[in-house]
Design an enzyme around this catalytic site. Sequence first.
Site: not given
Length: 281
Positions: A50, A94, A117
């Site tokens: 990422k 994460q 997200d």
Amino acid sequence: MTALIINGKELAQNTRQSLKEKIAKLPEAPALAVILVGNNPASEIYVRSKEKACLEVGIMAKTYHLEETINEAELCDLIEELNQAKDITGILVQLPLPLHIDEKKILAAISPKKDVDGFNPLNTGLLIQKNSDTFIPCTPKGIIALLHHIKSDLTGLNAVVVGRSQIVGLPTAQLLLKENCTVTVAHSKTKNLEAVCQSADILVIAIGKAEMINKNYIKPGAIIIDVGINRTQEGLKGDVDFNSASSVASYITPVPGGVGPMTIAMLLENTYEAFLKQHNS
Ligand code: NDP
């Protein structure tokens, strides 16, 4: 029939190129804060890819690598600091988090305006309400982009989503409904999964079981989206037995090179969109 491959790697590359051009025209670079807790090797690989993808398109990536022993309150304090920081556009935690930390609480702590997200419950609710002022979770958003790449109108198609996670299965089903598909969601308690899957014009598999889905589950001519990422002794495998499925499907996503690259491209897109929202309001 031999299925055509839906090339997620190429589509993701095109998306990234177009984002790079748009980001270059912004007055300043967007910045993504990535929080990684502990030393899960798979998470470390995801975070590194990422970071790399961000840099390539001109997004600054700031990674906060925290000790496994951090407690919930300390993590919430960091998130609140990032929520307030003017120079941070998006925040990503994460997953998975260590078991002593309540994932739902942490995701709810991220400002909905920086929740790239799309896992904050407010954004989840807005998605269900078909309100466009939300962030669509990256993997489901990537799945819809892959489908649109081969078919602009999905109206009336039977879609079966196998897997009902908050991250993949449920939001994908929601988005397919929005596309006017007739949607069935299957899971580990579904009876006669083969027959359910055989009704699908679009079959999305997100279960985390290497190569479980073979041609017996697939209606001839169906479109197969394989979300699974399974690390096996023979390397990365999807949830779909690619060779068997390819003999009956019309289109199929490979693993690797299908949904995975699109997930990252959609994260970059959400970060760009977050920047626009924050600077237009
Ligand atoms: P979860 O473990 O959260 O959910 C798995 C889902 O699959 C559950 O709903 C479960 O049912 C269902 N399931 C499990 N076994 C079976 C079975 N034998 N038959 C039918 N349904 C079953 O996983 P995620 O949704 O987070 O991820 C799914 C897969 O996708 C994983 O391989 C993951 O690595 C991958 N992934 C890939 C991404 C990408 O970018 N390509 C991004 C995110 C995930 P139940 O609810 O009843 O337990």
